[in-house]
Design a protein around this motif. Sequence first.
Motif, short mmCIF file in Angstrom:
data_model
loop_
_atom_site.label_atom_id
_atom_site.label_comp_id
_atom_site.label_asym_id
_atom_site.label_seq_id
_atom_site.Cartn_x
_atom_site.Cartn_y
_atom_site.Cartn_z
N ALA A 196 71.09 16.60 -7.23
CA ALA A 196 70.18 17.70 -6.89
C ALA A 196 70.92 19.04 -6.93
O ALA A 196 70.39 20.03 -7.46
CB ALA A 196 69.57 17.47 -5.51
N HIS A 197 72.14 19.09 -6.39
CA HIS A 197 72.93 20.32 -6.44
C HIS A 197 73.23 20.73 -7.88
O HIS A 197 73.12 21.90 -8.24
CB HIS A 197 74.26 20.14 -5.69
CG HIS A 197 74.17 20.31 -4.22
ND1 HIS A 197 74.48 21.48 -3.58
CD2 HIS A 197 73.80 19.44 -3.24
CE1 HIS A 197 74.31 21.34 -2.29
NE2 HIS A 197 73.90 20.10 -2.05
N ALA A 198 73.62 19.75 -8.69
CA ALA A 198 73.96 20.04 -10.09
C ALA A 198 72.74 20.54 -10.85
O ALA A 198 72.84 21.49 -11.64
CB ALA A 198 74.53 18.79 -10.76
N ALA A 199 71.58 19.91 -10.64
CA ALA A 199 70.36 20.33 -11.33
C ALA A 199 69.97 21.75 -10.92
O ALA A 199 69.61 22.58 -11.77
CB ALA A 199 69.23 19.35 -11.04
N GLU A 200 70.03 22.04 -9.64
CA GLU A 200 69.68 23.38 -9.16
C GLU A 200 70.65 24.43 -9.71
O GLU A 200 70.24 25.50 -10.15
CB GLU A 200 69.67 23.42 -7.63
CG GLU A 200 69.21 24.74 -7.07
CD GLU A 200 67.80 25.13 -7.48
OE1 GLU A 200 67.55 26.35 -7.62
OE2 GLU A 200 66.96 24.25 -7.69
N ARG A 212 69.82 25.06 -13.36
CA ARG A 212 68.63 25.93 -13.49
C ARG A 212 68.96 27.38 -13.16
O ARG A 212 68.51 28.30 -13.83
CB ARG A 212 67.49 25.42 -12.61
CG ARG A 212 66.76 24.23 -13.19
CD ARG A 212 65.47 23.92 -12.44
NE ARG A 212 65.72 23.53 -11.05
CZ ARG A 212 66.01 22.28 -10.65
NH1 ARG A 212 66.09 21.31 -11.54
NH2 ARG A 212 66.21 22.01 -9.39
N GLU A 213 69.76 27.59 -12.12
CA GLU A 213 70.15 28.95 -11.74
C GLU A 213 70.93 29.64 -12.86
O GLU A 213 70.91 30.86 -12.97
CB GLU A 213 71.00 28.93 -10.47
CG GLU A 213 70.21 28.64 -9.22
CD GLU A 213 71.10 28.52 -7.99
OE1 GLU A 213 72.32 28.72 -8.09
OE2 GLU A 213 70.55 28.20 -6.92
N HIS A 214 71.64 28.84 -13.67
CA HIS A 214 72.43 29.40 -14.76
C HIS A 214 71.70 29.35 -16.10
O HIS A 214 72.29 29.53 -17.15
CB HIS A 214 73.78 28.69 -14.84
CG HIS A 214 74.68 29.07 -13.72
ND1 HIS A 214 74.65 28.44 -12.50
CD2 HIS A 214 75.61 30.05 -13.63
CE1 HIS A 214 75.53 29.01 -11.71
NE2 HIS A 214 76.13 29.98 -12.36
N GLY A 215 70.39 29.08 -16.06
CA GLY A 215 69.57 29.21 -17.25
C GLY A 215 69.27 27.94 -18.03
O GLY A 215 68.67 28.02 -19.10
N LEU A 216 69.65 26.77 -17.53
CA LEU A 216 69.33 25.53 -18.24
C LEU A 216 67.82 25.32 -18.22
O LEU A 216 67.18 25.42 -17.19
CB LEU A 216 70.02 24.33 -17.59
CG LEU A 216 69.71 22.97 -18.21
CD1 LEU A 216 70.33 22.87 -19.60
CD2 LEU A 216 70.22 21.86 -17.33
N ARG A 217 67.28 25.04 -19.37
CA ARG A 217 65.85 24.75 -19.48
C ARG A 217 65.69 23.37 -20.12
O ARG A 217 66.19 23.13 -21.21
CB ARG A 217 65.15 25.78 -20.38
CG ARG A 217 65.33 27.20 -19.94
CD ARG A 217 64.10 27.64 -19.14
NE ARG A 217 64.18 29.05 -18.86
CZ ARG A 217 64.34 29.54 -17.64
NH1 ARG A 217 64.44 28.73 -16.63
NH2 ARG A 217 64.39 30.83 -17.44
#
Length: 95
Positions: free
Chosen positions: A12-16, A19-24
Motif C-alpha cells: 500500500a505504501h509503495a502504490a501510494e 501514484r504521488e510520483h506520477g505512476l498511472r
Amino acid sequence: MTVEQSLTETAAHAAESAREHGLRLSFFLGDEPVATYVRDRAHRLFDRLGHPVALPPEILLLAFILAARGNDHPARWLAGHLHAARAHHAPAPDA
C-alpha cells in the motif's frame, strides 16, 4: 504485525508513493503490479534473511531501493542483526 500484514502495508505504501510520483496504471490493473513487485522483492529479502520476518514498510522499501542501486549492505546488516537477536533471545539450554 504478521509477515502478511507487513507485505500488505508495504504494498500500500509503495502504490501510494508511485501514484504521488506520477505512476498511472490502467483501471483494471489496480495496485496489483506494485503489490506483486513488493511481494517478489520481500521474498527475495526473506530468502537472504533465512526466514520471513515482519518488517515495517520503511525498512522493506529502503532495502528494496538500495538493492536496486546495487547496495547489498542492508540485507547483510538485517541478516546479522536478526541472527544476533535470535541468539540473544533464545531459550537457555536445560542444565
